[in-house]
Design an enzyme around this catalytic site. Structure first.
Site, PDB file in Angstrom:
ATOM      1  N   ASP A  88      10.816  76.089  40.387  1.00  0.00           N
ATOM      2  CA  ASP A  88      10.541  74.998  41.312  1.00  0.00           C
ATOM      3  C   ASP A  88      11.702  74.023  41.156  1.00  0.00           C
ATOM      4  O   ASP A  88      11.900  73.446  40.084  1.00  0.00           O
ATOM      5  CB  ASP A  88       9.197  74.352  40.928  1.00  0.00           C
ATOM      6  N   LYS A 144      25.834  74.112  54.470  1.00  0.00           N
ATOM      7  CA  LYS A 144      25.546  73.159  55.532  1.00  0.00           C
ATOM      8  C   LYS A 144      24.092  73.325  55.971  1.00  0.00           C
ATOM      9  O   LYS A 144      23.547  74.416  55.756  1.00  0.00           O
ATOM     10  CB  LYS A 144      26.505  73.329  56.700  1.00  0.00           C
ATOM     11  N   LYS A 178      36.627  83.034  57.519  1.00  0.00           N
ATOM     12  CA  LYS A 178      36.911  84.159  58.417  1.00  0.00           C
ATOM     13  C   LYS A 178      38.386  84.513  58.330  1.00  0.00           C
ATOM     14  O   LYS A 178      39.247  83.643  58.430  1.00  0.00           O
ATOM     15  CB  LYS A 178      36.533  83.805  59.862  1.00  0.00           C
ATOM     16  N   GLU A 212      27.915  81.861  71.788  1.00  0.00           N
ATOM     17  CA  GLU A 212      27.008  82.833  71.186  1.00  0.00           C
ATOM     18  C   GLU A 212      26.082  83.370  72.269  1.00  0.00           C
ATOM     19  O   GLU A 212      25.677  82.616  73.160  1.00  0.00           O
ATOM     20  CB  GLU A 212      26.160  82.170  70.100  1.00  0.00           C
ATOM     21  N   ASP A 231      25.011  71.251  64.517  1.00  0.00           N
ATOM     22  CA  ASP A 231      25.028  72.614  63.972  1.00  0.00           C
ATOM     23  C   ASP A 231      26.420  73.248  64.047  1.00  0.00           C
ATOM     24  O   ASP A 231      26.798  74.019  63.170  1.00  0.00           O
ATOM     25  CB  ASP A 231      24.015  73.466  64.754  1.00  0.00           C
ATOM     26  N   HIS A 236      32.074  73.564  62.319  1.00  0.00           N
ATOM     27  CA  HIS A 236      32.915  74.718  62.679  1.00  0.00           C
ATOM     28  C   HIS A 236      33.994  74.375  63.718  1.00  0.00           C
ATOM     29  O   HIS A 236      35.164  74.705  63.549  1.00  0.00           O
ATOM     30  CB  HIS A 236      32.064  75.867  63.216  1.00  0.00           C
TER      31      HIS A 236
HETATM   32  C1  BG6 Z   1      25.908  78.703  61.675  1.00  0.00           C
HETATM   33  C2  BG6 Z   1      24.959  78.020  62.620  1.00  0.00           C
HETATM   34  O1  BG6 Z   1      26.540  77.747  60.859  1.00  0.00           O
HETATM   35  O2  BG6 Z   1      26.874  79.430  62.402  1.00  0.00           O
HETATM   36  C3  BG6 Z   1      24.300  79.043  63.530  1.00  0.00           C
HETATM   37  O3  BG6 Z   1      23.957  77.321  61.889  1.00  0.00           O
HETATM   38  C4  BG6 Z   1      25.335  79.900  64.222  1.00  0.00           C
HETATM   39  O4  BG6 Z   1      23.462  78.411  64.507  1.00  0.00           O
HETATM   40  C5  BG6 Z   1      26.347  80.463  63.212  1.00  0.00           C
HETATM   41  O5  BG6 Z   1      24.685  80.959  64.889  1.00  0.00           O
HETATM   42  C6  BG6 Z   1      27.497  81.160  63.911  1.00  0.00           C
HETATM   43  O6  BG6 Z   1      28.270  81.831  62.969  1.00  0.00           O
HETATM   44  P1  BG6 Z   1      29.070  83.168  63.331  1.00  0.00           P
HETATM   45  O7  BG6 Z   1      29.822  83.472  62.085  1.00  0.00           O
HETATM   46  O8  BG6 Z   1      28.028  84.195  63.666  1.00  0.00           O
HETATM   47  O9  BG6 Z   1      29.925  82.847  64.506  1.00  0.00           O
END
Ligand code: BG6
Length: 485
Positions: A88, A144, A178, A212, A231, A236
């Site tokens: 915990d 994150k 990446k 996406e 997000d 990113h």
């Molecule tokens: C994450 C987000 O950080 O990155 C997600 O929380 C998103 O919502 C993801 O789908 C995308 O990552 P990748 O590597 O699949 O492009």
């Protein structure tokens, strides 16, 4: 070469991230001979597993998610590294038990990976420190989201830094892990060709897209209080912008790179209230179809409020007020349930100063460098050449470098690369506190305006390229998104 001996504490060991990303990444690293023979993984979570129970859970849930063949004997060997301890995160006594499980060996790297809700970061760090697990070979990796605004990010950072030094804190942004993103640095700083042109005199505008096709994938509860700006954009997209826009660092050391990225984020022009309306677009997906499959509207996803005003799409115009980039718009966009999964950066160069030759009808006239980060990894440099035939007309053609075809070697997944870096103690691909803080400072005025604005996000059909307002955003500057060109 393999890592040094290590103990990896995996907090959130039965969570989604561990199952989907972390365990598969550790397996791949092991299969590639990258993990020290004495590298041990201790998973921690609320579920009452014993070691064998957890290993069976991994075999049932994580193993099927690993890309490629998994050899049975190698998988069993991998599982020998893995143990489980119910814990915990708020119970100090459980950390006494945890410390008792670790070998006493001053030189071993200790990596605590916090794949948990951010509310647990502070208690975990405090409880680790109370049993001496913040010693000089200890590191803490933070997933994150690191807060939801400047104040909460500061509170988390303060709580962590009360027990760990900054050089022990590894804030993950998996986009930096990446291969294709690191390749962008290689392209910029390894070639004489691009760097002289990489500036306002020659670049007209820049587009950065992370699209996406997936929806919220069972994460409705988290996503509905988060939204695309927090997000994807705060982290990113801004990290990609930094790598495109930063000055060459003094060296490839962590602080040299992070200093340059910080300068970029600090030079981003802050949005005034009226800019938010004029220079940002937020959208939310309505029902539609993605690759022929009907999909529901965001508001009909599980755990999403039926009247939700959370954005699943953002497009905006960023401007960097420095000598290199003044006056060059950076168009950023990201969204869920778009037409396809693609991450790309497009550098649009200026037109030639005087058009000597006519262009074939419908042909773009300027040079473009298109960097595809995923799913395909390639670079296309669009140049103008003579259209075949009698006349003397220009036609666009692309010089192309396809990394997958050109380099046969296996490419490590982002999480694999970043886990290995954390074990080896290499901070270069992790965010420093000040970068994250500046990113929140830039994002906050947008969040504030949106929160005060009663208009809901613009709906867009799932499977499209986002709301029409996003096309208008560029059109007002006489530009168009890449796929609309
Ligand atoms: C994450 C987000 O950080 O990155 C997600 O929380 C998103 O919502 C993801 O789908 C995308 O990552 P990748 O590597 O699949 O492009």
């Amino acid at each position: 070469s393999p890592t040094p001996a290590f103990d990896l504490l995996l907090f959130g060991g039965t969570g989604d991230l561990a199952m989907r990303k972390l365990i598969p990444a550790l397996w791949q690293a092991d299969a590639a001979g990258q993990l020290h023979v004495d590298g041990r993984i201790l998973a921690l979570g609320r579920k009452p597993f014993d070691d064998d129970g957890y290993r069976a859970w991994l075999t049932a849930h994580a193993r099927p998610l690993i890309a490629g063949d998994v050899d049975d004997a190698a998988w069993r060997r991998f599982l020998c590294r893995v143990r489980y301890l119910p814990l915990d995160a708020r119970a100090p006594a459980d950390f006494v038990a945890l410390a008792g499980q670790l070998p006493i060996d001053e030189g071993r790297a200790l990596v605590a990976y916090l794949a948990t809700a951010p509310e647990l970061f502070a208690p975990i760090c405090e409880n680790l420190a109370a049993v001496g697990l913040n010693h000089e070979h200890a590191r803490v990796v933070l997933e994150k989201p690191l807060g939801r605004d400047l104040a909460s990010a500061n509170a988390i950072n303060d709580a962590v830094l009360a027990h760990f030094a900054e050089r022990q804190v590894y804030r993950i942004d998996h986009y930096l892990g990446k291969e294709s993103v690191q390749n962008l640095m290689a392209i910029r700083f390894g070639n004489v060709l691009f760097e002289p042109l990489w500036r306002r005199e020659w670049v007209e505008h820049v587009e950065i897209t992370i699209a996406e096709d997936l929806g919220v994938e069972g994460r409705g509860e988290f996503y509905d209080r988060t939204g695309a700006l927090r997000d994807m954009v705060q982290n990113h997209l801004l990290q990609l912008l930094c790598i495109v826009a930063m000055e060459p660092p003094a060296n490839m050391g962590a602080d040299a790179i992070r200093d340059e990225k910080l300068k970029v984020v600090s030079s981003l022009r802050r949005f005034r209230p009226r800019d938010v309306a004029a220079r940002t677009v937020r959208g939310q997906y309505a029902a539609g179809s993605v690759r022929g499959q009907p999909v529901p509207a965001y508001r009909d996803e599980p755990d999403v409020a039926p009247d939700s005003r959370t954005e699943t799409y953002v497009a905006l115009i960023a401007e960097i007020d420095n000598w290199r980039w003044a006056g060059v718009p950076f168009y950023l966009r990201t969204g869920k349930r778009l037409a396809e999964r693609v991450a790309e950066i497009v550098i649009h160069f200026r037109d030639v100063p005087h058009a000597l030759l006519p262009s074939a009808a419908g042909c773009a006239t300027a040079n473009r460098l298109v960097i595809h980060l995923q799913p395909e990894e390639n670079i296309r440099l669009h140049v103008l050449a003579k259209a075949p035939g009698d006349g003397m007309e220009l036609q666009s053609a692309a010089l192309e470098l396809d990394f997958t075809q050109r380099f046969a070697a296996r490419r490590a997944d982002a999480y694999e690369r970043l886990l290995l870096d954390a074990i080896r103690g290499n901070l270069a691909l992790f965010m420093r506190r000040d970068e994250g803080v500046e990113a929140w400072r830039w994002v906050e005025p947008i969040l504030a305006e949106w929160a005060a604005d009663p208009t809901p996000p613009a709906p867009y059909p799932a499977g499209s390229w986002g709301p029409a307002a996003a096309s208008r955003l560029l059109y007002q500057d006489r530009h168009a998104w890449h796929e609309e060109c």
